[in-house]
Each structure stands twice: as structure tokens, then as C-alpha cells.
Design a protein around this motif. Sequence first.
Motif, PDB file in Angstrom:
ATOM      1  N   MET A   1      30.038   4.861   6.527  1.00 37.66           N
ATOM      2  CA  MET A   1      28.835   4.564   5.779  1.00 37.66           C
ATOM      3  C   MET A   1      29.065   3.288   4.976  1.00 37.66           C
ATOM      4  SD  MET A   1      26.999   6.884   2.843  1.00 37.66           S
ATOM      5  CE  MET A   1      28.455   7.135   1.887  1.00 37.66           C
ATOM      6  N   THR A   2      28.208   2.299   5.161  1.00 37.67           N
ATOM      7  CA  THR A   2      28.320   1.060   4.419  1.00 37.67           C
ATOM      8  C   THR A   2      27.229   0.986   3.385  1.00 37.67           C
ATOM      9  OG1 THR A   2      26.924  -0.128   5.966  1.00 37.67           O
ATOM     10  CG2 THR A   2      29.297  -0.152   6.397  1.00 37.67           C
ATOM     11  N   LYS A   3      27.569   0.426   2.273  1.00 36.52           N
ATOM     12  CA  LYS A   3      26.579   0.205   1.222  1.00 36.52           C
ATOM     13  C   LYS A   3      26.324  -1.291   1.150  1.00 36.52           C
ATOM     14  CE  LYS A   3      27.238   4.291  -1.500  1.00 36.52           C
ATOM     15  NZ  LYS A   3      27.234   4.870  -2.805  1.00 36.52           N
ATOM     16  N   GLY A   4      25.569  -1.805   2.114  1.00 38.62           N
ATOM     17  CA  GLY A   4      25.322  -3.220   2.218  1.00 38.62           C
ATOM     18  C   GLY A   4      24.250  -3.745   1.286  1.00 38.62           C
ATOM     19  N   VAL A   5      23.481  -2.874   0.682  1.00 37.21           N
ATOM     20  CA  VAL A   5      22.395  -3.320  -0.179  1.00 37.21           C
ATOM     21  C   VAL A   5      22.813  -3.178  -1.638  1.00 37.21           C
ATOM     22  CG1 VAL A   5      21.216  -1.085  -0.301  1.00 37.21           C
ATOM     23  CG2 VAL A   5      19.910  -3.170  -0.566  1.00 37.21           C
ATOM     24  N   VAL A   6      22.526  -4.222  -2.401  1.00 36.41           N
ATOM     25  CA  VAL A   6      22.752  -4.187  -3.837  1.00 36.41           C
ATOM     26  C   VAL A   6      21.383  -4.226  -4.488  1.00 36.41           C
ATOM     27  CG1 VAL A   6      23.739  -5.400  -5.808  1.00 36.41           C
ATOM     28  CG2 VAL A   6      24.966  -5.353  -3.641  1.00 36.41           C
ATOM     29  N   VAL A   7      21.086  -3.215  -5.250  1.00 36.87           N
ATOM     30  CA  VAL A   7      19.775  -3.097  -5.884  1.00 36.87           C
ATOM     31  C   VAL A   7      19.957  -3.293  -7.376  1.00 36.87           C
ATOM     32  CG1 VAL A   7      17.818  -1.565  -6.297  1.00 36.87           C
ATOM     33  CG2 VAL A   7      18.967  -1.533  -4.088  1.00 36.87           C
ATOM     34  N   LYS A   8      19.360  -4.368  -7.895  1.00 31.12           N
ATOM     35  CA  LYS A   8      19.454  -4.672  -9.325  1.00 31.12           C
ATOM     36  C   LYS A   8      18.447  -3.848 -10.125  1.00 31.12           C
ATOM     37  CE  LYS A   8      18.288  -8.394 -12.332  1.00 31.12           C
ATOM     38  NZ  LYS A   8      17.002  -8.936 -12.294  1.00 31.12           N
ATOM     39  N   ASP A   9      17.249  -3.703  -9.569  1.00 36.77           N
ATOM     40  CA  ASP A   9      16.171  -2.957 -10.211  1.00 36.77           C
ATOM     41  C   ASP A   9      15.701  -1.865  -9.260  1.00 36.77           C
ATOM     42  OD1 ASP A   9      15.906  -4.526 -12.616  1.00 36.77           O
ATOM     43  OD2 ASP A   9      14.939  -6.089 -11.408  1.00 36.77           O
ATOM     44  N   PRO A  10      15.027  -0.846  -9.769  1.00 36.84           N
ATOM     45  CA  PRO A  10      14.488   0.185  -8.875  1.00 36.84           C
ATOM     46  C   PRO A  10      13.535  -0.417  -7.839  1.00 36.84           C
ATOM     47  CG  PRO A  10      14.358   0.904 -11.148  1.00 36.84           C
ATOM     48  CD  PRO A  10      14.750  -0.535 -11.175  1.00 36.84           C
ATOM     49  N   VAL A  11      13.465   0.238  -6.688  1.00 37.81           N
ATOM     50  CA  VAL A  11      12.598  -0.209  -5.603  1.00 37.81           C
ATOM     51  C   VAL A  11      11.542   0.863  -5.351  1.00 37.81           C
ATOM     52  CG1 VAL A  11      12.498  -0.880  -3.171  1.00 37.81           C
ATOM     53  CG2 VAL A  11      14.504  -1.488  -4.547  1.00 37.81           C
ATOM     54  N   LEU A  12      10.290   0.446  -5.354  1.00 40.00           N
ATOM     55  CA  LEU A  12       9.169   1.317  -5.029  1.00 40.00           C
ATOM     56  C   LEU A  12       8.828   1.063  -3.561  1.00 40.00           C
ATOM     57  CD1 LEU A  12       6.980   3.245  -6.352  1.00 40.00           C
ATOM     58  CD2 LEU A  12       5.522   1.220  -6.358  1.00 40.00           C
ATOM     59  N   VAL A  13       9.039   2.059  -2.717  1.00 42.34           N
ATOM     60  CA  VAL A  13       8.789   1.942  -1.287  1.00 42.34           C
ATOM     61  C   VAL A  13       7.470   2.653  -0.997  1.00 42.34           C
ATOM     62  CG1 VAL A  13       9.679   2.411   1.016  1.00 42.34           C
ATOM     63  CG2 VAL A  13      11.283   1.963  -0.857  1.00 42.34           C
ATOM     64  N   PHE A  14       6.525   1.930  -0.363  1.00 40.42           N
ATOM     65  CA  PHE A  14       5.195   2.478  -0.125  1.00 40.42           C
ATOM     66  C   PHE A  14       4.721   2.131   1.279  1.00 40.42           C
ATOM     67  CE2 PHE A  14       4.538  -1.813  -1.474  1.00 40.42           C
ATOM     68  CZ  PHE A  14       3.378  -2.244  -0.848  1.00 40.42           C
ATOM     69  N   ASP A  15       3.584   2.720   1.678  1.00 35.13           N
ATOM     70  CA  ASP A  15       3.009   2.469   2.994  1.00 35.13           C
ATOM     71  C   ASP A  15       2.151   1.215   2.944  1.00 35.13           C
ATOM     72  OD1 ASP A  15       1.807   2.458   5.466  1.00 35.13           O
ATOM     73  OD2 ASP A  15       1.085   4.519   5.365  1.00 35.13           O
ATOM     74  N   GLY A  16       2.685   0.118   3.452  1.00 36.80           N
ATOM     75  CA  GLY A  16       1.990  -1.159   3.428  1.00 36.80           C
ATOM     76  C   GLY A  16       0.811  -1.232   4.373  1.00 36.80           C
ATOM     77  N   ASP A  17       0.701  -0.302   5.322  1.00 33.48           N
ATOM     78  CA  ASP A  17      -0.446  -0.276   6.228  1.00 33.48           C
ATOM     79  C   ASP A  17      -1.660   0.402   5.598  1.00 33.48           C
ATOM     80  OD1 ASP A  17       0.822  -1.617   8.252  1.00 33.48           O
ATOM     81  OD2 ASP A  17       1.426   0.198   9.311  1.00 33.48           O
ATOM     82  N   CYS A  18      -1.450   1.078   4.497  1.00 35.29           N
ATOM     83  CA  CYS A  18      -2.524   1.805   3.824  1.00 35.29           C
ATOM     84  C   CYS A  18      -3.141   0.905   2.750  1.00 35.29           C
ATOM     85  CB  CYS A  18      -1.979   3.084   3.198  1.00 35.29           C
ATOM     86  SG  CYS A  18      -3.181   3.960   2.184  1.00 35.29           S
ATOM     87  N   ALA A  19      -4.426   0.596   2.904  1.00 30.70           N
ATOM     88  CA  ALA A  19      -5.113  -0.268   1.942  1.00 30.70           C
ATOM     89  C   ALA A  19      -5.163   0.374   0.555  1.00 30.70           C
ATOM     90  CB  ALA A  19      -6.521  -0.589   2.433  1.00 30.70           C
ATOM     91  N   PHE A  20      -5.348   1.701   0.496  1.00 33.05           N
ATOM     92  CA  PHE A  20      -5.375   2.386  -0.795  1.00 33.05           C
ATOM     93  C   PHE A  20      -4.017   2.275  -1.491  1.00 33.05           C
ATOM     94  CE2 PHE A  20      -4.599   6.297  -3.266  1.00 33.05           C
ATOM     95  CZ  PHE A  20      -5.543   6.110  -4.258  1.00 33.05           C
ATOM     96  N   CYS A  21      -2.946   2.520  -0.737  1.00 33.52           N
ATOM     97  CA  CYS A  21      -1.593   2.434  -1.301  1.00 33.52           C
ATOM     98  C   CYS A  21      -1.300   1.013  -1.784  1.00 33.52           C
ATOM     99  CB  CYS A  21      -0.553   2.846  -0.265  1.00 33.52           C
ATOM    100  SG  CYS A  21      -0.761   4.526   0.348  1.00 33.52           S
ATOM    101  N   SER A  22      -1.652   0.037  -0.952  1.00 36.79           N
ATOM    102  CA  SER A  22      -1.423  -1.360  -1.313  1.00 36.79           C
ATOM    103  C   SER A  22      -2.215  -1.742  -2.557  1.00 36.79           C
ATOM    104  CB  SER A  22      -1.792  -2.281  -0.146  1.00 36.79           C
ATOM    105  OG  SER A  22      -0.943  -2.029   0.954  1.00 36.79           O
ATOM    106  N   SER A  23      -3.451  -1.247  -2.670  1.00 40.02           N
ATOM    107  CA  SER A  23      -4.266  -1.513  -3.858  1.00 40.02           C
ATOM    108  C   SER A  23      -3.634  -0.906  -5.105  1.00 40.02           C
ATOM    109  CB  SER A  23      -5.681  -0.963  -3.676  1.00 40.02           C
ATOM    110  OG  SER A  23      -6.346  -1.635  -2.653  1.00 40.02           O
ATOM    111  N   CYS A  24      -3.109   0.307  -4.970  1.00 37.50           N
ATOM    112  CA  CYS A  24      -2.448   0.959  -6.109  1.00 37.50           C
ATOM    113  C   CYS A  24      -1.218   0.172  -6.547  1.00 37.50           C
ATOM    114  CB  CYS A  24      -2.059   2.387  -5.748  1.00 37.50           C
ATOM    115  SG  CYS A  24      -3.467   3.501  -5.581  1.00 37.50           S
TER     116      CYS A  24
END
Length: 149
Positions: A1-24
Motif C-alpha cells: 500500500m502506497t500513500k502517494g497523496v499528501v493532503v494539506k487540507d480536507p478534501v470534499l469529494v462530490f458527484d461532478g455530473d450532478c448539477a444539484f451537487c455542483s451547485s451546492c
Amino acid sequence: MTKGVVVKDPVLVFDGDCAFCSSCVRWGETYLRQTLASGGWEAVPFQFAELSELDALAGGLGEVSAERAEREVLWVTPAGRVYGGAQAVARLLMRSGGAWAYLGAVLTLAPVRPVAALAYRWVSRNRHRMPGGTAACALPRRTGAAQSV
């Protein structure tokens, strides 16, 4: 298992195909960042996110997946904690500071969590009917016993 990603701040992962989600998310980027007291956050559509790297950060247990992100927003912390649905929204609000932080904290209280989760699931299932929603926002139908979302 590799930890290749360094996250400085929290990440909000959402459905970019959903117009409602993107608007929110756009609303959150506009209004919640204005009161930001404790640091930033990044919003990324799951379609463009490095999900395998975020999952590795979270311990590689499958907590961060396209299937899950299609059904609920995910909040991934730099420490690898993953919150989904209403609890992800609560963490975002708490991160935003001010009065938003109090609302987020209320959503994490034991008596409120089930109600918040129920409300989140209802909105998630009906997001194609919400303002800004389109047919593309509709969740795919699950078959059989897996329809517990």
C-alpha cells in the motif's frame, strides 16, 4: 500500500455530473469560505479525484470509492478519516467556523445524527428533483437487498 497523496487540507469529494451537487459545492465555496476560521478545504468531483490515493490515505479499506462518492459526498481529512453524507456536511460546516461551526456540531450529536442521515439520504435520492437538478443527477437504481441507502 502506497500513500502517494499528501493532503494539506480536507478534501470534499462530490458527484461532478450532478448539477444539484455542483451547485451546492459552488454555494459552499462562495459562502462558507467567507467565514473560514481554521483553514481551507478543497472540493473535487469524484470523476477527477485520485480516489485510489485518497483511499490509501484512509487506510486502503475501500472507504473512498466512485460508487460511494456517487451516492454521498465524502470528507477526507489529512489524517485519513473519511466521513460520508450528513457527517461530511457537518465536518465541512465545522471547518467553516462562525455560526456554521455550531450547526455542524449539532449535526454530529448522537440524537441528531440519525435524523440528519435520514434527511441527507432523502435529498440524495431526490436530488434530480431539487432546484438545479437534472435527470443526470438521478442515482442509479440498486437491485435486490443492496437498496438500503
